[in-house]
Write an enzyme that holds these catalytic residues in place. Structure first.
Site, PDB file in Angstrom:
ATOM      1  N   CYS A 287       3.772   1.363   8.718  1.00 31.78           N
ATOM      2  CA  CYS A 287       3.300   1.541   7.339  1.00 31.78           C
ATOM      3  C   CYS A 287       4.107   2.660   6.704  1.00 31.78           C
ATOM      4  O   CYS A 287       5.230   2.934   7.155  1.00 31.78           O
ATOM      5  CB  CYS A 287       1.784   1.775   7.286  1.00 31.78           C
ATOM      6  SG  CYS A 287       1.212   3.288   8.088  1.00 31.78           S
TER       7      CYS A 287
ATOM      8  N   ASN B 235       2.097   6.442   8.478  1.00 32.44           N
ATOM      9  CA  ASN B 235       1.672   6.372   9.885  1.00 32.44           C
ATOM     10  C   ASN B 235       0.428   7.228  10.150  1.00 32.44           C
ATOM     11  O   ASN B 235       0.250   7.768  11.242  1.00 32.44           O
ATOM     12  CB  ASN B 235       2.809   6.756  10.841  1.00 32.44           C
ATOM     13  CG  ASN B 235       2.565   6.406  12.311  1.00 32.44           C
ATOM     14  OD1 ASN B 235       3.127   7.027  13.204  1.00 32.44           O
ATOM     15  ND2 ASN B 235       1.721   5.431  12.588  1.00 32.44           N
TER      16      ASN B 235
ATOM     17  N   CYS C  73      -2.713   6.048   8.329  1.00 24.89           N
ATOM     18  CA  CYS C  73      -3.862   5.207   7.935  1.00 24.89           C
ATOM     19  C   CYS C  73      -3.751   3.792   8.515  1.00 24.89           C
ATOM     20  O   CYS C  73      -4.406   3.455   9.492  1.00 24.89           O
ATOM     21  CB  CYS C  73      -3.994   5.140   6.416  1.00 24.89           C
ATOM     22  SG  CYS C  73      -4.386   6.728   5.661  1.00 24.89           S
ATOM     23  N   ARG C  74      -2.899   2.958   7.891  1.00 28.44           N
ATOM     24  CA  ARG C  74      -2.908   1.536   8.252  1.00 28.44           C
ATOM     25  C   ARG C  74      -2.337   1.266   9.640  1.00 28.44           C
ATOM     26  O   ARG C  74      -2.951   0.550  10.432  1.00 28.44           O
ATOM     27  CB  ARG C  74      -2.137   0.721   7.196  1.00 28.44           C
ATOM     28  CG  ARG C  74      -2.826   0.684   5.855  1.00 28.44           C
ATOM     29  CD  ARG C  74      -1.916   0.209   4.762  1.00 28.44           C
ATOM     30  NE  ARG C  74      -0.828   1.165   4.536  1.00 28.44           N
ATOM     31  CZ  ARG C  74       0.184   0.978   3.707  1.00 28.44           C
ATOM     32  NH1 ARG C  74       0.257  -0.147   3.027  1.00 28.44           N
ATOM     33  NH2 ARG C  74       1.121   1.892   3.562  1.00 28.44           N
ATOM     34  N   SER C  75      -1.142   1.809   9.939  1.00 31.94           N
ATOM     35  CA  SER C  75      -0.534   1.437  11.228  1.00 31.94           C
ATOM     36  C   SER C  75      -1.261   2.043  12.433  1.00 31.94           C
ATOM     37  O   SER C  75      -1.372   1.361  13.461  1.00 31.94           O
ATOM     38  CB  SER C  75       0.971   1.710  11.253  1.00 31.94           C
ATOM     39  OG  SER C  75       1.277   3.062  11.049  1.00 31.94           O
TER      40      SER C  75
ATOM     41  N   ASP D 159      -3.428  -0.253   1.001  1.00 36.56           N
ATOM     42  CA  ASP D 159      -3.332   1.132   1.460  1.00 36.56           C
ATOM     43  C   ASP D 159      -4.603   1.882   1.044  1.00 36.56           C
ATOM     44  O   ASP D 159      -4.852   2.063  -0.148  1.00 36.56           O
ATOM     45  CB  ASP D 159      -2.096   1.776   0.830  1.00 36.56           C
ATOM     46  CG  ASP D 159      -1.826   3.158   1.403  1.00 36.56           C
ATOM     47  OD1 ASP D 159      -2.705   3.690   2.107  1.00 36.56           O
ATOM     48  OD2 ASP D 159      -0.738   3.684   1.151  1.00 36.56           O
TER      49      ASP D 159
HETATM   50  P1  4NP Z   1      -0.417   4.828   5.397  1.00 38.77           P
HETATM   51  O1  4NP Z   1      -1.072   5.553   4.132  1.00 38.77           O
HETATM   52  O2  4NP Z   1       0.972   4.406   4.962  1.00 38.77           O
HETATM   53  O3  4NP Z   1      -1.308   3.643   5.624  1.00 38.77           O
HETATM   54  O4  4NP Z   1      -0.409   5.810   6.519  1.00 38.77           O
HETATM   55  C1  4NP Z   1      -0.486   6.614   3.442  1.00 38.77           C
HETATM   56  C2  4NP Z   1      -0.528   7.875   3.977  1.00 38.77           C
HETATM   57  C3  4NP Z   1       0.028   8.937   3.287  1.00 38.77           C
HETATM   58  C4  4NP Z   1       0.630   8.721   2.072  1.00 38.77           C
HETATM   59  C5  4NP Z   1       0.675   7.449   1.532  1.00 38.77           C
HETATM   60  C6  4NP Z   1       0.123   6.392   2.225  1.00 38.77           C
HETATM   61  N1  4NP Z   1       1.179   9.812   1.344  1.00 38.77           N
HETATM   62  O5  4NP Z   1       1.684   9.594   0.231  1.00 38.77           O
HETATM   63  O6  4NP Z   1       1.163  10.938   1.857  1.00 38.77           O
END
Ligand code: 4NP
Length: 166
Positions: A19, A22, A24-26, A134
């Site tokens: 993702c 790294n 939340c989703r992954s 997300d």
């Molecule tokens: P992820 O979510 O890609 O599912 O881990 C996010 C985590 C952090 C951010 C964006 C999306 N950020 O902008 O910090």
């Protein structure tokens, strides 16, 4: 990676969930896959990474940890890392959470990469091309929706990598 034991091919798939951050989703996908593969008694190398480097070394978002705990698994020991060119040789399959992650991965994919690169939801009938939403900027219930999607993806992976019965 496949190996041969007793003249029978034993396949141990190596799957990387990808993702942006790294956190939340992954990591939720990795947690869901660990649950699904263990339940099926299947061995697999499972990992996750982000295309970005902002959260490298961080544990998953507290809301993701809480959702995983609600679903019976602990992902608090996972630490974010950034996707590397090496990953395209170390894994059989790299599954991106959304189109933007897929594009960013394609941009660093070596020409002779051996990994397949696809969207996570391409594994689900009728959901091909969709991204896993997300939940980072949303409310806590977004994490339950994310779990729902990544658990379905994990079940599809288990079905794909299960030895034929009979
Ligand atoms: P992820 O979510 O890609 O599912 O881990 C996010 C985590 C952090 C951010 C964006 C999306 N950020 O902008 O910090």
């Amino acid at each position: 990676m496949a190996d041969m034991r007793n003249d029978r091919e034993v396949t141990k798939p190596a799957i990387l969930f990808l993702c942006l951050g790294n956190i939340c989703r992954s990591p939720l996908a990795e947690g869901a896959a660990r649950v699904a593969f263990a339940r099926a008694g299947l061995d697999a190398t499972l990992d996750s990474a982000g295309t970005g480097d902002w959260h490298v070394g961080h544990a998953p978002d507290r809301r993701a940890q809480a959702e995983a705990r609600r679903r019976g698994t602990d992902i608090s020991d996972l630490r974010a890392r950034q996707l590397s060119r090496d990953d395209f040789y170390r894994f059989d399959l790299i599954l991106a959470a959304d189109e933007s992650n897929l594009r960013d991965a394609l941009a660093i994919r070596p020409a002779d990469a051996t990994a397949d690169l696809r969207l996570m939801l391409d594994l689900l009938p009728g959901r091909g091309g969709e991204g896993v939403t997300d939940p980072y900027y949303g409310e806590d219930d977004g994490f339950a929706a994310t779990w729902h999607d990544v658990a379905a993806v994990s079940d599809a992976l288990v079905a794909e990598f299960s030895p034929p019965s009979g």
